[in-house]
Design an enzyme around this catalytic site. Structure first.
Site, short mmCIF file in Angstrom:
data_model
loop_
_atom_site.label_atom_id
_atom_site.label_comp_id
_atom_site.label_asym_id
_atom_site.label_seq_id
_atom_site.Cartn_x
_atom_site.Cartn_y
_atom_site.Cartn_z
N GLU B 60 0.81 -1.22 0.00
CA GLU B 60 0.00 0.00 0.00
C GLU B 60 0.84 1.26 0.00
O GLU B 60 0.52 2.26 -0.65
CB GLU B 60 -0.95 0.02 1.21
N HIS B 129 -11.46 -4.07 8.79
CA HIS B 129 -11.96 -4.00 7.41
C HIS B 129 -13.32 -3.29 7.33
O HIS B 129 -14.08 -3.52 6.41
CB HIS B 129 -12.17 -5.40 6.82
C1 LIG Z 1 -2.56 -4.28 4.31
C2 LIG Z 1 -3.48 -5.19 3.59
N1 LIG Z 1 -3.51 -5.14 2.25
C3 LIG Z 1 -4.35 -5.94 1.56
C4 LIG Z 1 -5.17 -6.82 2.22
C5 LIG Z 1 -6.15 -7.67 1.45
N2 LIG Z 1 -5.68 -9.03 1.41
C6 LIG Z 1 -6.05 -9.93 2.33
S1 LIG Z 1 -5.26 -11.36 2.14
C7 LIG Z 1 -4.43 -10.81 0.80
C8 LIG Z 1 -3.49 -11.71 0.08
C9 LIG Z 1 -2.42 -12.18 0.97
O1 LIG Z 1 -1.55 -12.99 0.27
P1 LIG Z 1 -0.48 -13.86 1.04
O2 LIG Z 1 0.28 -13.01 1.97
O3 LIG Z 1 0.29 -14.60 0.01
O4 LIG Z 1 -1.35 -14.84 1.93
P2 LIG Z 1 -2.35 -15.99 1.43
O5 LIG Z 1 -3.70 -15.36 1.33
O6 LIG Z 1 -1.88 -16.52 0.16
O7 LIG Z 1 -2.34 -16.99 2.54
C10 LIG Z 1 -4.77 -9.51 0.51
C11 LIG Z 1 -4.24 -8.71 -0.60
C12 LIG Z 1 -5.10 -6.83 3.63
N3 LIG Z 1 -5.89 -7.62 4.36
N4 LIG Z 1 -4.24 -6.03 4.29
#
Ligand SMILES: Cc1ncc(C[n+]2csc(CCOP(=O)(O)OP(=O)(O)O)c2C)c(N)n1
Ligand SMILES: [Mg+2]
Lengths: 319, 323
Positions: B60, B129
């Site tokens: 972000e 959220h």
């Molecule tokens: C700061 C922030 N940015 C975006 C999100 C939205 N979001 C939730 S999970 C996710 C993907 C996370 O990917 P990863 O770290 O690879 O974990 P996975 O879901 O694959 O276990 C995103 C973009 C969030 N919750 N917090």
């Protein structure tokens, strides 16, 4: 396999607890019984279990939005977790938190987290506290491939290494951050390569092999306890379900999913246990049956528990 | 005029501005093929390609900062954060960098960027959220803060935001995405900083923002049956704030209720109340009342979440208490 039967069967049991817990959530979410949204850990069980089996109750973890597996592996109570996810007052957080915000400080579970990259600095702080208090406690920071790109994560790796803090960064590389494949979000293939930038060991392991994870994290935990600082352990794995329940998953193909489902960590471990003579197939069936009972009880507890009273709304804003 | 959802209106605004101006592009997490967390950028990747609809890593801070940097370098980025709550990760790039560049550098820089962020509770997404954080942004000189409540406003205001030469924080409510309304096909701009009277009335002014505009209109229907006439004023922008329209309404009705979903204490309503108290105190026949969320994070469990979110019933109660 040099571990005792007890440890091995415990790991197997915990993997099954996670698998069945998540399968139950999948079913009840689809039936509209669970509010909000849930991110399931199906397919990744070996990471949480292999890693947390290296810790004691005094050690800590920080978790993620996909946290159920970590919490169960760290000893989280299934009834209290299930009730929390159902939004009930008997849940871990009195229904205030839900799936993404479960914590149990007595067990060193410093919380699941709704903020991607939110856990790194907290884990660094928990490790700092251990060093400050001169205990030999260790903290594991679970984080995804997506989270590895956040500044907070990289800043944590740097400071933890510079200060030789007792923390182990366990990266769960399941190949995607929501729809974004790893190759589009970073130039490296192995996230563990980034460890070099902070002068800490970086290790890649098969995240669907619980023993491989256990070995690698075990080494890292020992190193941390000795005061030699952090390690980055990258576990290559895959999530079976969409990012959240309800995600149509249009960004990945069935062949890829099938390939990974064939590497299901549970039967793989099962085979090893039976082959090595540590357990019989019947014993393992017995484990599953016992876990199933435990889960039925957790579900019953969650479903029969009351919703929070409205009078609780303003409780716990401050200590 | 065609009926469109708030989401479609935003999508159309993006498409039309991208069509018209090559310097407009989109960046954010999963905004490409995936179409954005809530679907606002759907179809734009196929239409404009990955060169103009960019999936970023989860980062972000860089999304916001790169938008500012690209804006200062002659482009017009429209950045998206999946949830307003994630601005915490990126705040420095917004308020120390984007917002201050022009002033600090003696008027030399221009930062024509838009930062779109959904906010609000109501989908069981819990404390990290679901927040409404508009008050944070209105406190920063150099930013503009748009918070449209209808599909019509959403389209016209987003077009203005993209054409604006300043950083515009554009706050959408996730429960408004599915709301339908009349939206012209053609491109049109709604000046940022112009309030809109969503319903004329004579007895009490209700200044409401975002989703609470709809609650205020509902309350107006209910109270009309009792012969109480509400005037519903939607500021549409909190920065700049159209105090003129609000003051005119209060001078007419002599009573003010302010309704927003953000936490009441030091919320956006505090500034609106202060403006009216300073400039139209003599016109008020009753104390100014605020309808807002209680002072706590957003709880997860549905009954608690519902108790947290202010609604039409709360506005009705507040209005009745005035009389
Ligand atoms: C700061 C922030 N940015 C975006 C999100 C939205 N979001 C939730 S999970 C996710 C993907 C996370 O990917 P990863 O770290 O690879 O974990 P996975 O879901 O694959 O276990 C995103 C973009 C969030 N919750 N917090
Ligand atoms: Mg991932």
């Amino acid at each position: 396999m040099s571990h005792s039967k007890e440890i091995m069967v415990k790991m197997y049991t915990t993997m099954n607890r996670i698998r069945m817990f998540e399968s139950m959530l999948q079913e009840y979410f689809a039936a509209g019984k669970i509010p909000g949204f849930v991110h399931l850990y199906l397919g990744e069980e070996a990471v949480a279990v292999g890693a947390c089996s290296c810790l004691t109750d005094r050690d800590s973890i920080t978790s993620t939005h996909r946290g159920h597996g970590h919490l169960i592996a760290k000893g989280g109570d299934l009834k209290l977790m299930m009730a929390e996810i159902f939004g009930k007052s008997t849940g871990y957080c009195k229904g205030k938190g839900g799936s993404m915000h479960i914590a149990d400080f007595d067990l060193g579970i410093l919380g699941a987290n709704g903020i991607v990259g939110g856990g790194g600095p907290l884990a660094t702080g928990a490790a700092l506290a251990a060093k400050y208090k001169k205990t030999d406690d260790v903290t594991i920071c679970f984080f995804g491939d997506g989270a590895s790109n956040q500044g907070t994560t990289q800043e944590s790796l740097n400071m933890a290494s510079a200060w030789k803090l007792p923390v182990v960064f366990v990266n769960e590389n399941n190949g995607y951050g929501i729809s974004c494949p790893q190759c589009k979000s970073m130039a490296v293939t192995d996230i563990a390569d980034r460890a070099a930038a902070y002068d800490m060991p970086g290790v890649v392991v098969d995240g669907n092999d619980v023993l491989a994870v256990h070995e690698a994290v075990g080494e890292a935990v020992k190193r941390a306890r000795r005061g030699e600082g952090p390690t980055l352990v990258e576990c290559k794995t895959y999530r079976w379900r969409g990012h959240f329940e309800g995600d149509a998953c249009t960004y990945r193909c069935t062949e890829e999913l099938n390939e990974w489902m064939a590497k299901d960590p549970i039967p793989r471990f099962e085979e090893k246990l039976v082959e090595s003579g540590l357990a019989t197939a019947e014993e393992l069936e017995g484990v599953k049956a016992a876990v199933k009972k435990e889960l039925d009880a957790a579900l019953e507890f969650a479903q029969s528990s009351p919703l929070p009273e409205l009078s609780a709304l303003l409780d716990d804003v401050y200590a | 005029m065609a009926k469109k959802t708030y989401l479609q209106a935003l999508n159309e605004a993006l498409a039309q501005e991208m069509e018209k101006d090559q310097s407009v592009f989109i960046l954010g997490e999963d905004v490409g093929q995936f179409g954005g967390c809530f679907g606002v950028t759907q179809g734009l990747f196929d239409r404009f390609g990955e060169g103009r609809v960019m999936d970023t890593p989860i980062t972000e801070s860089v999304i916001v900062g790169a938008a500012a940097g690209a804006a200062a370098s002659g482009l017009r980025p429209v950045a998206e954060l999946m949830f307003v709550d994630f601005i915490g990760v990126a705040l420095d790039q917004l308020f120390n960098q984007a917002a201050k560049m022009r002033y600090m550098f003696g008027g030399k820089a221009k930062v024509p960027m838009v930062l779109r962020m959904p906010q609000g509770a109501g989908i069981g997404a819990a404390a990290q959220h679901s927040q409404s954080l508009e008050a944070w942004f209105m406190h920063i000189p150099g930013l503009k803060v748009a918070i449209p409540s209808t599909p019509y406003d959403a389209k016209g205001m987003l077009i203005s935001a993209i054409r604006d030469d300043n950083p515009v924080v554009f706050l959408e409510h996730k429960l408004l995405y599915g709301v339908e309304g009349d939206v012209p096909e053609e491109s049109y701009a709604i000046e940022l900083g112009k309030a809109d009277i969503k319903r004329e009335g004579t007895d009490v002014t209700v200044v409401a923002t975002s989703r609470m505009v709809h609650s205020a209109l509902e309350a107006a229907e209910i109270l009309a049956k009792d012969g109480i006439s509400l005037e519903v004023v939607d500021p549409r922008c909190l920065l700049p704030l159209d105090t003129g329209t609000i003051l005119d309404s209060v001078r007419k009705t002599h009573a003010l209720v302010i309704a927003h979903e953000a936490v009441g204490f030091a919320g956006p309503g505090a500034e609106i109340a202060a403006q009216v108290a300073e400039k139209a105190f003599d016109y008020l026949d009753a104390p100014i009342t605020r309808v807002a969320a209680p002072f706590c994070p957003v709880p997860f469990s549905p009954p608690l979440e519902q108790a947290f979110i202010p609604g039409a019933g709360d506005i009705v109660k507040a209005v009745r208490a005035l009389r």
